[in-house]
Design an enzyme around this catalytic site. Structure first.
Site, mmCIF file in Angstrom:
data_model
loop_
_atom_site.group_PDB
_atom_site.id
_atom_site.type_symbol
_atom_site.label_atom_id
_atom_site.label_comp_id
_atom_site.label_asym_id
_atom_site.label_seq_id
_atom_site.Cartn_x
_atom_site.Cartn_y
_atom_site.Cartn_z
ATOM 1 N N ASP A 15 0.865 -1.172 0.000
ATOM 2 C CA ASP A 15 0.000 0.000 0.000
ATOM 3 C C ASP A 15 0.904 1.224 0.000
ATOM 4 O O ASP A 15 2.105 1.125 0.247
ATOM 5 C CB ASP A 15 -0.876 0.000 1.266
ATOM 6 C CG ASP A 15 -1.787 1.230 1.343
ATOM 7 O OD1 ASP A 15 -2.379 1.600 0.304
ATOM 8 O OD2 ASP A 15 -1.902 1.840 2.421
ATOM 9 N N SER A 16 0.296 2.397 -0.241
ATOM 10 C CA SER A 16 1.057 3.637 -0.174
ATOM 11 C C SER A 16 1.498 3.946 1.256
ATOM 12 O O SER A 16 2.470 4.650 1.462
ATOM 13 C CB SER A 16 0.200 4.793 -0.687
ATOM 14 O OG SER A 16 -0.965 4.907 0.093
ATOM 15 N N CYS A 78 -4.060 -1.546 -2.050
ATOM 16 C CA CYS A 78 -4.225 -0.102 -2.212
ATOM 17 C C CYS A 78 -5.147 0.085 -3.410
ATOM 18 O O CYS A 78 -4.866 -0.420 -4.506
ATOM 19 C CB CYS A 78 -2.865 0.530 -2.488
ATOM 20 S SG CYS A 78 -2.934 2.264 -3.002
ATOM 21 N N GLU A 160 -3.812 8.680 8.204
ATOM 22 C CA GLU A 160 -2.347 8.587 8.336
ATOM 23 C C GLU A 160 -1.862 9.352 9.567
ATOM 24 O O GLU A 160 -0.874 8.983 10.183
ATOM 25 C CB GLU A 160 -1.654 9.115 7.072
ATOM 26 C CG GLU A 160 -1.756 8.206 5.844
ATOM 27 C CD GLU A 160 -0.763 7.037 5.848
ATOM 28 O OE1 GLU A 160 0.318 7.151 6.443
ATOM 29 O OE2 GLU A 160 -1.098 5.993 5.257
ATOM 30 N N CYS A 192 -10.986 2.485 -0.549
ATOM 31 C CA CYS A 192 -9.625 2.886 -0.183
ATOM 32 C C CYS A 192 -9.314 2.124 1.093
ATOM 33 O O CYS A 192 -10.138 2.117 2.018
ATOM 34 C CB CYS A 192 -9.563 4.393 0.061
ATOM 35 S SG CYS A 192 -7.973 4.954 0.743
ATOM 36 N N THR A 193 -8.162 1.485 1.152
ATOM 37 C CA THR A 193 -7.873 0.619 2.302
ATOM 38 C C THR A 193 -7.670 1.395 3.606
ATOM 39 O O THR A 193 -7.614 0.797 4.676
ATOM 40 C CB THR A 193 -6.647 -0.280 2.020
ATOM 41 O OG1 THR A 193 -5.560 0.531 1.564
ATOM 42 C CG2 THR A 193 -6.989 -1.320 0.969
ATOM 43 N N HIS A 194 -7.573 2.719 3.518
ATOM 44 C CA HIS A 194 -7.522 3.519 4.745
ATOM 45 C C HIS A 194 -8.906 3.678 5.382
ATOM 46 O O HIS A 194 -9.015 3.925 6.580
ATOM 47 C CB HIS A 194 -7.006 4.936 4.461
ATOM 48 C CG HIS A 194 -5.533 5.021 4.185
ATOM 49 N ND1 HIS A 194 -4.978 4.638 2.996
ATOM 50 C CD2 HIS A 194 -4.497 5.454 4.959
ATOM 51 C CE1 HIS A 194 -3.661 4.841 3.037
ATOM 52 N NE2 HIS A 194 -3.351 5.337 4.210
#
Lengths: 274, 274
Positions: A15-16, A78, A160, A192-194
């Site tokens: 992922d980012s 991601c 984040e 979005c995985t966040h």
């Protein structure tokens, strides 16, 4: 060949940043004998504001790093990288590649009422939404599905930075999701995985009538289909190993990661240069 | 030498994204005959969460790109890059380099009451604060200055996404700045070129007793000292040219930039690969 029936090598996930850990947690629990090597491209997070060309290049670089470490399969954890880099990566990867978009679409496609195709909302980064990947894959499954997409560019920085339980976050989530309130959605894909980290506040905001689709369970199901097929499973009784690579500031990754995922230890974090 | 007394070449400015435009606006107005070439490293924004090594590397790469385009001086219009990359850049740049930290410190150092040294607050990115660059430079000016530093990691994404006038922004700003309320500050240095965009809400939050220091005026003053000295000025009557380079998605840069700076046209935007 007989010696390919079991494979102790890890599966690579990337992922980012920290978002893909929500996928790692799901697959690590579901496959307790498999080992995983996670890469968070923390030097270049976020991907979701970047162009297609840039995200594709980053996706190939990150995958290359994991492949050089000897992974037996790749999970692009991601959505932005899945939307913009998956085709190029699949074209050149020597191991199977699983993205997060198709599994999420399959989960959403089943959620219509009676014989009516579902109305599906999709939230994601600016780049994921601009790519049109979700409408495309949903239409491949059922062209009658109505899709309403919305970019939520502030959600990734909030997650984040660990702002997940604050009145300002609730206000930003509510304000951002307002265009979806009148859309009579059956399902909302957290594209979005966040975003699963904000699931509680998103659920409250959308109300009980909208099913939230967190792709991590769908990705685990997709991986199950591959294990024993294209990807040889770990030997029975193998001990799971989890290792982490980051492209910048290992300490902060560890700290943030520990707040998001409860089930697994984020110990072995190594910094790599891409 | 006589042929060095005037120099039509532009001055290079750079930032991780749109923040440095607040500095560009100040210097472009102050020196209407000078031309400027701005680079926003939009593919790799934000810098403020990245490690010293990474930021130093990015700073050198961006400066190199501007130098290859023929700039006669460099303004590092990014506090994180100034804090972490200025020493390395100065050591190898063939043209003079101006950062944003020393000018801001000089402006703050004069703000004590009577013969008392000032109490100075500094807000910046996580990496700028961790670098200790502000306490170091303030102590060089006057070791009696009291410095209280605070990282405000969400301010950059809010500004980059254009959230500057929303109740949630006010809430995040107030909540983030709370540790400073009891510090009896004389001045607060906006130690990130993105923050002047939030100046209104920061001023209201801190109250009238605290002088806010926006480094852009101090940088313009520093540039004035260099022009005619180390940097040859443009010929009298020269027409100002402003050009922009970005490392990703030129359209979005243009749109966001236009919202932040009122005085100058953001037209000639070119994408470059670093």
């Amino acid at each position: 060949m007989d010696n390919q029936r079991y494979d102790e090598r890890p599966i690579g996930l990337f992922d980012s940043g920290v978002g893909g850990l929500t996928v790692l947690e799901a697959v690590a629990r579901r496959f307790p004998e498999e080992s995983f090597l996670y890469l968070g491209d923390t030097a270049r997070v976020p991907y979701g504001t970047k162009s297609a060309r840039t995200v594709e290049r980053y996706t190939l670089q990150v995958a290359d790093c994991l492949l050089r470490r000897g992974v037996k399969g790749l999970v692009v954890a991601c959505n932005t990288a899945s939307a913009l880099g998956l085709a190029a990566l699949r074209a050149q990867s020597p191991v199977p590649v699983i993205g997060v978009i198709e599994p999420g679409c399959r989960a959403a496609a089943t959620l219509g009422g009676g014989n009516r195709a579902p109305r599906v909302g999709v939230i994601g980064t600016r780049s994921t939404v601009a790519s049109g990947a979700y409408p495309y894959h949903l239409a491949m499954l059922d062209s009658a599905i109505q899709v309403i997409s919305l970019a939520c560019p502030l959600f990734v920085p909030l997650v984040e930075e660990g702002w997940v339980d604050h009145p300002a976050v609730r206000m930003i989530v509510t304000d951002t999701l307002t265009p979806l309130f009148t859309q009579r959605l059956d399902a909302l894909i957290l594209g979005c995985t966040h975003y699963p980290v904000l699931k509680g506040v998103i659920a409250e905001t959308m109300g009980a009538g909208v099913t939230l689709i967190d792709s991590s369970a769908a990705v685990a199901e997709e991986l199950r289909r591959h294990l024993g097929g294209e990807i040889a499973p770990a030997p029975r009784g193998a001990t799971q190993r989890l290792a982490f690579l980051v492209t910048d500031v290992a300490d902060r990754f560890k700290e943030t990661a520990t707040r998001f995922i409860s089930g697994i230890a984020v110990d072995a974090v190594e910094m790599v240069d891409l």
